[in-house]
Design an enzyme around this catalytic site. Structure first.
Site, short mmCIF file in Angstrom:
data_model
loop_
_atom_site.label_atom_id
_atom_site.label_comp_id
_atom_site.label_asym_id
_atom_site.label_seq_id
_atom_site.Cartn_x
_atom_site.Cartn_y
_atom_site.Cartn_z
N CYS A 275 0.81 -1.22 0.00
CA CYS A 275 0.00 0.00 0.00
C CYS A 275 0.85 1.27 0.00
O CYS A 275 0.63 2.17 -0.82
CB CYS A 275 -0.98 -0.02 1.17
SG CYS A 275 -0.23 0.07 2.83
N HIS A 323 -2.60 1.24 6.90
CA HIS A 323 -2.99 1.15 5.48
C HIS A 323 -3.14 2.56 4.93
O HIS A 323 -3.50 3.49 5.66
CB HIS A 323 -4.29 0.37 5.30
CG HIS A 323 -4.57 0.03 3.86
ND1 HIS A 323 -3.82 -0.86 3.15
CD2 HIS A 323 -5.51 0.53 2.99
CE1 HIS A 323 -4.29 -0.95 1.90
NE2 HIS A 323 -5.30 -0.10 1.78
N HIS A 335 -5.81 1.89 -4.32
CA HIS A 335 -4.89 1.34 -3.32
C HIS A 335 -4.46 -0.08 -3.67
O HIS A 335 -5.04 -0.72 -4.55
CB HIS A 335 -5.54 1.38 -1.92
CG HIS A 335 -6.65 0.38 -1.73
ND1 HIS A 335 -6.89 -0.26 -0.53
CD2 HIS A 335 -7.60 -0.10 -2.59
CE1 HIS A 335 -7.93 -1.07 -0.64
NE2 HIS A 335 -8.38 -1.00 -1.86
#
Length: 361
Positions: A275, A323, A335
């Site tokens: 990520c 994240h 993402h």
């Protein structure tokens, strides 16, 4: 994972370091500090469900992948720190090479001065005046001699300073190598934990029948849709009217061009990403170097009110900031989700939002 950038660089500089730094006298080297222990993970050792309760399975998978994300952030942080440490060690090695060359030159000058004094027999100036056939020439040479003596004293002083600098650099380099070793061990511990978490998750998923996997995927989609709907119903998107900056547009274009590429922990492209690897590389492509991990992106980039969010801004998720995605407009984000999935577009509110940061603030 393949060899790190730092690992390759460290191998290249080790010989230089050994010759130019460790050669400094009177410097001792302590044993490396022990690596930090990996965080405990109850989910990694928990037993698989005895029955196919898909909601329980989904929760267990969520926890396993979350723990893997935590370990991935630790790995990425150690990797980034290692690269910086390597750069410092390389700089020290180069500096010490220059100091060694300077020291050799100064010692040559000092030796030449000593040989010149030997040729005069070491006689004091008064004795040389008495023995000289040409007193006027001697007086001229005496002034030169005094200048030479002062220059010799300066050379000796420079030699002492250069030696002290070498010794100082050796002590600093010793500390840098200890830190590098600690970071290497931290990376190894994180890698072990990531591998264990993902293997446990894959084992759990492998026990599901095809139909159960489809139902599990449906549960995931439903949960994400429910979260996104609640976020949209809050009215927040109506207040988001920010336009992307030029750099933000470039970052979004880069991120969108990676759609379909697989998530791989620790990866920064070009064929796969995690990520924060995706967001950091997207902004690098836009001409802005940002920190590597989602936690550091949260800690060090400028925080923005959600109503002021614009495409290119980074959305940080979960309380531990494990994240990150990139906002692309209209309530959506791009993402790299987790192992087993690929870079994709999803609702910006489909996960618990911690906050928003702006790389080009």
């Amino acid at each position: 994972m393949g060899p790190s950038k730092c690992g390759i660089l460290t191998t290249a500089v080790t010989v230089v370091y050994t010759v130019s730094v460790l050669a400094a006298p009177n410097v001792t080297f302590a044993s490396p500090a022990p690596a930090p222990a990996p965080p405990p993970s109850a989910s990694a050792s928990s037993s698989l469900p005895q029955r196919t309760d898909l909601k329980a399975v989904r929760e267990q998978l969520r926890q396993l992948y979350h723990d893997a994300a935590v370990a991935t952030e630790a790995y990425n942080a150690a990797e980034e720190a290692s690269e910086k440490q390597c750069a410092r060690i390389v700089a020290l090695a180069k500096e010490n090479i220059k100091l060694q060359e300077k020291l050799a030159y100064l010692k040559g000058q000092a030796g030449a001065a000593a040989r010149a004094q030997y040729r005069t027999g070491g006689l004091p100036p008064e004795a040389q005046l008495v023995l000289s056939d040409d007193p006027e020439m001697f007086l001229d040479s005496t002034a030169t001699l005094y200048q030479g003596e002062r220059a010799t004293q300066g050379v000796i002083g420079e030699i002492a300073r250069a030696q002290k600098e070498l010794e100082r650099n050796a002590r600093v380099a010793s500390a840098q190598w200890q830190k590098l070793e600690a970071q290497r061990k931290a990376k190894a511990a994180a890698e072990k934990l990531i591998t264990r978490q993902i293997a446990t998750a894959e084992k759990l998923e492998s026990k599901l029948e095809k139909e159960e996997k489809e139902r599990l995927a449906k549960l995931d989609r439903e949960a994400e849709l429910m979260a996104q709907t609640a976020w949209l119903n809050s009215g927040i998107v109506k207040d988001i009217k920010g336009q992307a900056s030029e750099a933000g547009e470039r970052a979004v274009r880069f991120a969108m061009a990676q759609l379909g590429k697989p998530y791989v922990w620790g990866a920064e492209g070009p064929d796969s990403y995690d990520c924060s690897g995706l967001t950091s590389q997207a902004w690098a492509a836009a001409g802005r170097s940002i920190v590597r991990t989602s936690q550091e992106q949260w800690n060090r980039l400028k925080r923005i009110d959600m109503k002021d969010m614009r495409p290119g801004d980074l959305i940080i998720y979960f309380k531990d900031a494990t994240h990150v995605s990139m906002y692309i407009g209209d309530g959506m984000m791009v993402h790299a989700p987790r192992p087993g999935r690929a870079v994709t577009v999803a609702g910006a509110g489909s996960m618990p939002i911690l906050g928003v940061v702006r790389p080009d603030a």
